[in-house]
Write an enzyme that holds these catalytic residues in place. Structure first.
Site, PDB file in Angstrom:
ATOM      1  N   ASP A  30      -7.255  11.286   1.774  1.00  7.85           N
ATOM      2  CA  ASP A  30      -7.436  11.432   0.331  1.00  7.85           C
ATOM      3  C   ASP A  30      -8.872  11.852   0.027  1.00  7.85           C
ATOM      4  O   ASP A  30      -9.767  11.666   0.843  1.00  7.85           O
ATOM      5  CB  ASP A  30      -7.113  10.122  -0.387  1.00  7.85           C
ATOM      6  CG  ASP A  30      -7.995   8.978   0.074  1.00  7.85           C
ATOM      7  OD1 ASP A  30      -8.816   8.498  -0.728  1.00  7.85           O
ATOM      8  OD2 ASP A  30      -7.881   8.541   1.242  1.00  7.85           O
ATOM      9  N   TYR A  77       0.804  -1.223   0.000  1.00  7.31           N
ATOM     10  CA  TYR A  77       0.000   0.000   0.000  1.00  7.31           C
ATOM     11  C   TYR A  77       0.842   1.281   0.000  1.00  7.31           C
ATOM     12  O   TYR A  77       0.298   2.370  -0.112  1.00  7.31           O
ATOM     13  CB  TYR A  77      -0.942   0.027   1.207  1.00  7.31           C
ATOM     14  CG  TYR A  77      -1.903  -1.126   1.224  1.00  7.31           C
ATOM     15  CD1 TYR A  77      -2.911  -1.237   0.273  1.00  7.31           C
ATOM     16  CD2 TYR A  77      -1.804  -2.121   2.189  1.00  7.31           C
ATOM     17  CE1 TYR A  77      -3.793  -2.300   0.282  1.00  7.31           C
ATOM     18  CE2 TYR A  77      -2.688  -3.193   2.203  1.00  7.31           C
ATOM     19  CZ  TYR A  77      -3.675  -3.280   1.259  1.00  7.31           C
ATOM     20  OH  TYR A  77      -4.546  -4.334   1.271  1.00  7.31           O
ATOM     21  N   HIS A 122      -4.575   6.040  -1.653  1.00  4.10           N
ATOM     22  CA  HIS A 122      -5.274   6.006  -0.372  1.00  4.10           C
ATOM     23  C   HIS A 122      -4.344   6.354   0.794  1.00  4.10           C
ATOM     24  O   HIS A 122      -4.812   6.626   1.897  1.00  4.10           O
ATOM     25  CB  HIS A 122      -5.863   4.613  -0.167  1.00  4.10           C
ATOM     26  CG  HIS A 122      -7.258   4.586   0.401  1.00  4.10           C
ATOM     27  ND1 HIS A 122      -8.139   5.642   0.356  1.00  4.10           N
ATOM     28  CD2 HIS A 122      -7.928   3.595   1.042  1.00  4.10           C
ATOM     29  CE1 HIS A 122      -9.279   5.309   0.933  1.00  4.10           C
ATOM     30  NE2 HIS A 122      -9.172   4.069   1.361  1.00  4.10           N
ATOM     31  N   ASN A 147     -10.325   1.342   7.195  1.00  5.25           N
ATOM     32  CA  ASN A 147     -11.722   1.241   7.624  1.00  5.25           C
ATOM     33  C   ASN A 147     -11.908   1.186   9.132  1.00  5.25           C
ATOM     34  O   ASN A 147     -13.037   1.283   9.618  1.00  5.25           O
ATOM     35  CB  ASN A 147     -12.395   0.039   6.971  1.00  5.25           C
ATOM     36  CG  ASN A 147     -12.478   0.183   5.469  1.00  5.25           C
ATOM     37  OD1 ASN A 147     -12.112   1.204   4.897  1.00  5.25           O
ATOM     38  ND2 ASN A 147     -12.962  -0.849   4.815  1.00  5.25           N
ATOM     39  N   ASN A 191     -14.377   5.813   4.082  1.00  4.09           N
ATOM     40  CA  ASN A 191     -14.508   4.836   5.164  1.00  4.09           C
ATOM     41  C   ASN A 191     -13.642   5.145   6.379  1.00  4.09           C
ATOM     42  O   ASN A 191     -14.024   4.852   7.514  1.00  4.09           O
ATOM     43  CB  ASN A 191     -14.235   3.428   4.658  1.00  4.09           C
ATOM     44  CG  ASN A 191     -15.341   2.931   3.764  1.00  4.09           C
ATOM     45  OD1 ASN A 191     -16.496   3.327   3.897  1.00  4.09           O
ATOM     46  ND2 ASN A 191     -14.996   2.069   2.817  1.00  4.09           N
TER      47      ASN A 191
END
Length: 187
Positions: free
Chosen positions: A92, A14, A19, A67, A113
């Site tokens: 973001d 990631y 994100h 989340n 989220n």
């Protein structure tokens, strides 16, 4: 004491994805201040503390994945007795062009989220946020888009935003002036 949170997902897969612009921004801020993040399992996050001319701030990167970001933030807020008015979240935003920056005093999650999790955990929408645009490609599913890496042109715009926001946050730690922060970001 201020709590500055960068939202993102942990793990090398990631790193530097759209994100993770929140993580990337607080990483720049920490580097500018000569700080190093340390994992604190009790807080479910990576944390470091800034002290600039007697003004204190905690920088946090939750390890809960996007989340569940609110879980980590609530733990830090409770332990350090930080009020929601002293929380700033960097995240973001799909609905802004890459690298565009916007400041909000409060507001809904807007479908994000991570912000939904924070609101659910701290029971208020009244916390500051700095949103960094990542745009949207209508031909690519949203999940694939946000978890993807930007092209070279967008990456340059995002890097400029990380540096700009980090400088604004550094000034904010010292000034503690919401109006000034909003004004600096609106430029």
């Amino acid at each position: 004491m201020k709590l500055i949170v960068g939202l993102g997902n942990i793990g090398s897969e990631y790193e530097h994805t759209r994100h993770n612009v929140g993580f990337d921004t607080v990483d720049v801020l920490a580097a500018n201040l000569g700080l190093t993040f340390k994992e604190e399992k009790a807080f479910k996050g990576y944390i470091c503390q800034a002290n600039i001319l007697g003004h204190k701030a905690i920088l946090l990167k939750p390890t809960t994945y996007m989340n569940l970001s609110g879980d980590s933030i609530l733990l830090v807020m409770k332990f350090y007795k930080i009020d929601a008015k002293d929380l700033i979240v960097v995240s973001d935003d799909l609905d802004m062009n890459p690298g565009k920056v916007r400041f909000r005093q409060k507001g809904s999650a807007g479908g994000h989220n991570g912000l939904k999790s924070i609101i659910a955990n701290i029971h208020t929408e009244e916390f500051k946020r700095i949103k960094i645009g990542i745009s949207r490609d209508t031909y690519i599913p949203i999940v694939d888009w946000v978890l993807g890496r930007p092209n070279k042109e967008d990456a340059l715009k995002l890097n400029e935003s990380f540096n700009f926001v980090a400088k604004c946050l550094e000034d904010y730690i010292v000034s503690e002036d919401d109006a000034r922060l909003a004004q600096e970001i609106a430029r």
